[in-house]
Structures are given as structure tokens and as C-alpha cells.
Scaffold this active site. Structure first.
Site, PDB file in Angstrom:
ATOM      1  N   LYS A  16       4.624 -19.381 -69.060  1.00  0.00           N
ATOM      2  CA  LYS A  16       4.229 -19.836 -68.285  1.00  0.00           C
ATOM      3  C   LYS A  16       3.902 -21.123 -68.299  1.00  0.00           C
ATOM      4  CE  LYS A  16       2.381 -18.057 -64.858  1.00  0.00           C
ATOM      5  NZ  LYS A  16       2.174 -16.313 -64.739  1.00  0.00           N
ATOM      6  N   ARG A  91       0.566 -16.454 -55.892  1.00  0.00           N
ATOM      7  CA  ARG A  91       0.585 -15.430 -56.642  1.00  0.00           C
ATOM      8  C   ARG A  91       0.173 -14.005 -55.345  1.00  0.00           C
ATOM      9  NH1 ARG A  91      -2.384 -16.538 -61.847  1.00  0.00           N
ATOM     10  NH2 ARG A  91      -2.073 -15.059 -63.417  1.00  0.00           N
ATOM     11  N   ARG A 130      -1.573 -13.090 -78.140  1.00  0.00           N
ATOM     12  CA  ARG A 130      -1.781 -14.057 -78.078  1.00  0.00           C
ATOM     13  C   ARG A 130      -3.297 -14.648 -78.408  1.00  0.00           C
ATOM     14  NH1 ARG A 130      -0.952 -16.191 -71.906  1.00  0.00           N
ATOM     15  NH2 ARG A 130      -2.054 -14.386 -71.250  1.00  0.00           N
ATOM     16  N   ARG A 163      -8.358 -13.719 -75.192  1.00  0.00           N
ATOM     17  CA  ARG A 163      -9.594 -14.206 -74.037  1.00  0.00           C
ATOM     18  C   ARG A 163      -9.860 -12.541 -73.464  1.00  0.00           C
ATOM     19  NH1 ARG A 163      -5.051 -16.566 -70.848  1.00  0.00           N
ATOM     20  NH2 ARG A 163      -5.248 -14.803 -69.274  1.00  0.00           N
ATOM     21  N   ARG A 174      -3.275  -6.200 -65.296  1.00  0.00           N
ATOM     22  CA  ARG A 174      -2.805  -8.002 -64.413  1.00  0.00           C
ATOM     23  C   ARG A 174      -1.085  -7.224 -64.109  1.00  0.00           C
ATOM     24  NH1 ARG A 174      -3.952 -11.744 -69.331  1.00  0.00           N
ATOM     25  NH2 ARG A 174      -3.011 -13.015 -67.895  1.00  0.00           N
TER      26      ARG A 174
HETATM   27  P1  AMP Z   1      -3.616 -16.585 -65.670  1.00  0.00           P
HETATM   28  O1  AMP Z   1      -4.414 -17.452 -66.568  1.00  0.00           O
HETATM   29  O2  AMP Z   1      -2.619 -17.500 -65.042  1.00  0.00           O
HETATM   30  O3  AMP Z   1      -2.956 -15.470 -66.270  1.00  0.00           O
HETATM   31  O4  AMP Z   1      -4.961 -15.964 -64.594  1.00  0.00           O
HETATM   32  C1  AMP Z   1      -5.773 -15.579 -65.153  1.00  0.00           C
HETATM   33  C2  AMP Z   1      -6.941 -14.760 -64.333  1.00  0.00           C
HETATM   34  O5  AMP Z   1      -6.677 -15.531 -62.769  1.00  0.00           O
HETATM   35  C3  AMP Z   1      -6.063 -13.723 -63.068  1.00  0.00           C
HETATM   36  O6  AMP Z   1      -6.048 -13.098 -63.736  1.00  0.00           O
HETATM   37  C4  AMP Z   1      -6.454 -13.850 -61.879  1.00  0.00           C
HETATM   38  O7  AMP Z   1      -7.832 -12.952 -62.099  1.00  0.00           O
HETATM   39  C5  AMP Z   1      -6.882 -15.433 -61.961  1.00  0.00           C
HETATM   40  N1  AMP Z   1      -5.921 -16.021 -60.672  1.00  0.00           N
HETATM   41  C6  AMP Z   1      -5.277 -17.132 -61.264  1.00  0.00           C
HETATM   42  N2  AMP Z   1      -4.610 -17.604 -60.644  1.00  0.00           N
HETATM   43  C7  AMP Z   1      -4.375 -17.010 -58.985  1.00  0.00           C
HETATM   44  C8  AMP Z   1      -3.859 -16.556 -57.954  1.00  0.00           C
HETATM   45  N3  AMP Z   1      -3.350 -17.703 -57.273  1.00  0.00           N
HETATM   46  N4  AMP Z   1      -4.628 -15.921 -56.853  1.00  0.00           N
HETATM   47  C9  AMP Z   1      -5.324 -14.736 -57.031  1.00  0.00           C
HETATM   48  N5  AMP Z   1      -5.973 -14.995 -58.854  1.00  0.00           N
HETATM   49  C10 AMP Z   1      -5.621 -15.678 -59.461  1.00  0.00           C
END
Ligand code: AMP
Length: 223
Positions: A16, A91, A130, A163, A174
């Protein structure tokens, strides 16, 4: 170009972020990646960041009300007035409902949800390789898209790191969260006839091409 309000949906590691950055360049629309926004908030130590930190470290989702507030603020901003790309939001079903309500208030609607489909096995392979740049968040992969110099960002020269939430045990959580809480959005958007699937297992250029052709069809329909 007509207004385009788009969502990128898909499991962690589905590409994404990579695709969102390309799409942003193509369409010149504001791009809101909630993971990036939250990581910046954690780094800056804001109130949202302090709340989000522990959830993110475990690979759990941050509470709906926290993230809904973050997004509502941005959608009301003028740059989002001609469309936007959302990555990582919504989400959960309550987040999707809150987004619908927010857009309603602004007299706007979603044009499409693009689901980047990738299997769990492929995701684990991708995430463990990554690397992200410590300053700018630019994304690399040790095998599929390595930087010119190992460990250094091609774009801004900063250090490439893993990360915290890309550690294998956190990745598993996740993915579980995705299947339990985010996957129901597939049928949520199917019912609204907004869902478009893209095969995310192809190489990033091919995925970008599929998304580009999908978006140009949408632009024609909207125009
Ligand atoms: P990502 O980089 O999109 O994988 O997001 C990293 C982390 O941020 C996720 O594992 C969640 O802990 C938090 N996060 C990001 N977007 C959301 C969302 N829409 N709702 C809840 N937690 C989020």
C-alpha cells in the site's frame, strides 16, 4: 481531472505504501497514510503519539476514536478538497462508518476502494526483508528493491532500519488483526459496489500499472 476520493486497502506488507506514493505522484492528490502519521506523532511525542505508541509496538490497532479524530481533521483541510488517497484507514467497520459520516457532512463520497490482495506467506517473506529510512520513511526491500548502497537511503542518505513492528512476532499479530478486524471491510465495500481487487503478488511495476488503469477508468466514469 474530477475529484477522486480513494482508499487503498490490504494487509500489512501488501505494498500500500509503495503504491500510494506512486499514485500520489500520478494524481497529485493529498495522500494520508495513517501508519506514517502515527509514527510521526510518536516521534514528536504528541498526545496522539503517546496514546498510540504501546498499541503500535504490539502490532495492535490504536483505538478507533483516536484515529478517526486524526483523519477527520485532515479531510476537513483544504488540500483534501479535490480528492484524497487514504492508506491504512479505515481498518475497522466503525472507522469505515465514521468516514462515510464525515464525507456525508462534507457533501462528498468515495469513488473506489482498491484492495491489494496478497497471501499471508508472501507477506511474511516481504515484511522480514523490509527496510525503511529513518528520516523520510522511504521504503526498500533487501531482496526486491535494495538501495544502491546497503543500509543507506538513495533519496535522502539517511540510515535504513527495520521498523519495530516488522519483527516476526509482531507481524503475526498484525496479520491476525487484519483478518479479524480489517478483512470485514471487503464485504462492507463490496455491498456499496466500491471494491476493486488488484493482484498484489505481482511485481510493484505491474501492480502500479493495474492500479493506474483502474484509476483512469474511474476518472473517465466520473468525468
Ligand atoms: P501501517 O504502517 O499502516 O502498517 O500502520 C502501523 C500501525 O499503526 C498499525 O499496526 C496500527 O498499530 C497503527 N494504525 C495505522 N492505521 C490505523 C488505523 N486506521 N486504525 C488503527 N490503528 C492504525
Amino acid at each position: 481531472m474530477p475529484d477522486l476520493n480513494l482508499i487503498l486497502l490490504g494487509p500489512p506488507g501488501s505494498g500500500k505504501g509503495t503504491q500510494g506514493e506512486r499514485l500520489q505522484e500520478d494524481l497529485e492528490l493529498p495522500y494520508y497514510a495513517t501508519g506514517d502519521i502515527l509514527r510521526a506523532a510518536v516521534k514528536e511525542g504528541t498526545e496522539v503519539g503517546q496514546t498510540a505508541r504501546e498499541y503500535m509496538e504490539r502490532g495492535d490497532l490504536v483505538p478507533d476514536e483516536v484515529i478517526i479524530g486524526v483523519i477527520a481533521e485532515r479531510l476537513g483541510d483544504s488540500p483534501a478538497g479535490h480528492g484524497f488517497i487514504l492508506d491504512g484507514f479505515p481498518r475497522t467497520v466503525p472507522q469505515a462508518e465514521a468516514l462515510d459520516a464525515e464525507l456525508d457532512k462534507l457533501g462528498r463520497q468515495l469513488e473506489a476502494v482498491i484492495l491489494i490482495d496478497v497471501s499471508d506467506d508472501e507477506i511474511i517473506r516481504r515484511i522480514t526483508g523490509r527496510r525503511v529510512c529513518a528520516d523520510g520513511g522511504h521504503i526498500y526491500h533487501v531482496e526486491f528493491s535494495p538501495p544502491e548502497t546497503e543500509g543507506v537511503c538513495d533519496i535522502d542518505g539517511s540510515e535504513l532500519v527495520v521498523r519495530d513492528d516488522d519483527r516476526p512476532e509482531v507481524v503475526r499479530n498484525r496479520l491476525d488483526q487484519y483478518h479479524e478486524k480489517t478483512a470485514p471491510l471487503v464485504s462492507y465495500y463490496e455491498k456499496q459496489a466500491l471494491l476493486n481487487r488488484v493482484d498484489g503478488s505481482a511485481d510493484p511495476d505491474q501492480v502500479a500499472e493495474s492500479i493506474r488503469s483502474l484509476v483512469s477508468t474511474l476518472s473517465l466514469e466520473e468525468g
